[in-house]
Design an enzyme around this catalytic site. Sequence first.
Site, PDB file in Angstrom:
ATOM      1  N   VAL A  77       0.841  -1.196   0.000  1.00  0.00           N
ATOM      2  CA  VAL A  77       0.000   0.000   0.000  1.00  0.00           C
ATOM      3  C   VAL A  77       0.878   1.248   0.000  1.00  0.00           C
ATOM      4  CG1 VAL A  77      -1.573   1.408   1.397  1.00  0.00           C
ATOM      5  CG2 VAL A  77      -2.038  -1.028   1.084  1.00  0.00           C
ATOM      6  N   TRP A  79       2.721   1.605  -3.322  1.00  0.00           N
ATOM      7  CA  TRP A  79       1.815   2.023  -4.392  1.00  0.00           C
ATOM      8  C   TRP A  79       1.823   3.541  -4.550  1.00  0.00           C
ATOM      9  CZ3 TRP A  79      -2.387   5.295  -4.209  1.00  0.00           C
ATOM     10  CH2 TRP A  79      -3.228   5.313  -5.317  1.00  0.00           C
ATOM     11  N   HIS A  80       2.030   4.251  -3.444  1.00  0.00           N
ATOM     12  CA  HIS A  80       1.966   5.709  -3.485  1.00  0.00           C
ATOM     13  C   HIS A  80       3.147   6.344  -4.199  1.00  0.00           C
ATOM     14  CE1 HIS A  80      -1.077   5.080  -0.310  1.00  0.00           C
ATOM     15  NE2 HIS A  80      -1.553   6.234  -0.715  1.00  0.00           N
ATOM     16  N   GLY A  81       4.264   5.667  -4.278  1.00  0.00           N
ATOM     17  CA  GLY A  81       5.384   6.277  -4.972  1.00  0.00           C
ATOM     18  C   GLY A  81       6.692   5.545  -4.777  1.00  0.00           C
ATOM     19  N   PHE A  89       0.483  10.307  -7.783  1.00  0.00           N
ATOM     20  CA  PHE A  89       0.515   8.871  -7.595  1.00  0.00           C
ATOM     21  C   PHE A  89      -0.143   8.123  -8.737  1.00  0.00           C
ATOM     22  CE2 PHE A  89       0.038  10.477  -3.046  1.00  0.00           C
ATOM     23  CZ  PHE A  89       1.398  10.612  -2.901  1.00  0.00           C
TER      24      PHE A  89
END
Length: 481
Positions: A324, A327-329, A481
């Site tokens: 998780v 996934w953001h960066g 993102f």
Amino acid sequence: MVFNSFDFLAFIIPVLLLYWLVFKKSDVSQNILLLVSSLVFYAWADWRFLVLLIASTLINYALGIKIAQTEEDKKRSVFLYLGLIFNVGLLLYFKYANFFYQGFYDILQVFGSSVSHNTLQIILPLGISFFTFQTLGYLIDVFNEEIEPSKDLLRFSVFVTFFPKILSGPIERAAGLLPQLEEKRTFSYPVMVDGLRQILWGFFAKVVIAENCAAIVNPIFNDYQAQSGSTLLLGTFFYAIQLYADFSGYSNMAIGVGKLFGIQLMRNFSTPFFSTNIADFWRKWHISLTTWMMDYVFTPLSFILRRHQKRGLMLSIVATFILVGFWHGANWTFVVYGLCHGLYFIPLVYSGKMNASEVVAEGKVLPSFKELGKMILLFLLIMLTDVFFRANNVVEAFDYFGKIFSGSLFDFPSILMGSNSLITLGLISLFVAVEWIHRGKKHDFELSTYPVWIRWSSYVFIFVLLLFFGKSAETFIYFQF
């Protein structure tokens, strides 16, 4: 083109008029207009990657049909793996290639290498994390025979590209959105009004709450070494509110715009700061991503590790939340952010309270002291963890923490000496109060049950606040993102 811009207003008004006056005869004509409008919207945002979006749509459409038409399990798996390789490959190349490339040279330097290199010049396509996860989920659902594949390319294309959610979600599921595209949408005045109401609240959250917080947060984080610990701590508070107001504001606007076209997108936030434990928080924060990760990562992983019982469950949760975060960066700060949130679940796992969820103070005006204490402690934990989300790197994040918990933590925070901070605190108090009143409702500004005079007084009041305290904003945090 962002929702809070005159460009978007100039775009959506003619599209809406055409949709309900000219293209209203059938679902096909409505979907044609939605597809053309969505492609124009995406090209307006970044025309360079329009071909990539179209190619992704066509390839996933074809793979979905092949998976369903193939009877032999091994061949079905081959088509699924091709879809996984294609979609994950897009993310790995556009979003993470430079991260791994730089990491490779960092390892070489550890071993004494002095090889020089240049940073890869890869531009991140807008919305790629959202539409690739959406198509990945679609292929997995088709493979698991949970849904029938879409055999209508037009409908599937709208499912992927629908403009309100293409740039920052919600990450829609095929079972929820595709059936809506198979029927002609009919005009509903109550739905239209509710959509406008939700857009108004999202607009207020973004340009009044998030942008006023940003005006305080950015100078603090950009020059954190010169600030007192108390100022830095207060800066993390304003950033936590900014992050929530920015993203929930976008989500409310996206869902509201969807309603204007008779399409219901999934709820993405459900007053998460009123949660009393971390599991409940993630059931209410970025819901479309959380449910995606739970269904496609956590569930199969926990099944594989089920023989390890609580340790296996704990490992599955931590691994899921690391993903998780990632996934953001492409930054170690996001990995640490996800790791922290995963570790926060450990007490719940061992206490057996993973599934505890409730509407706080349901049927009451105020929470109990116990509920209030839990909410405050959880918010403080999330607020501090958000430092990793905001920092440029892990070293800077820990340095920021070190300066918070220094002797100057008990100094009077300098930012409270300015009127802007006090005004912003007042606006935040109003924002929180409205969300508290509407906790447990369909959305944060659901006023349909109120008398007409209360509804219109609320609209006028919000417009006045927008006029006097709204700040211009050219982008949203989650666009990166």
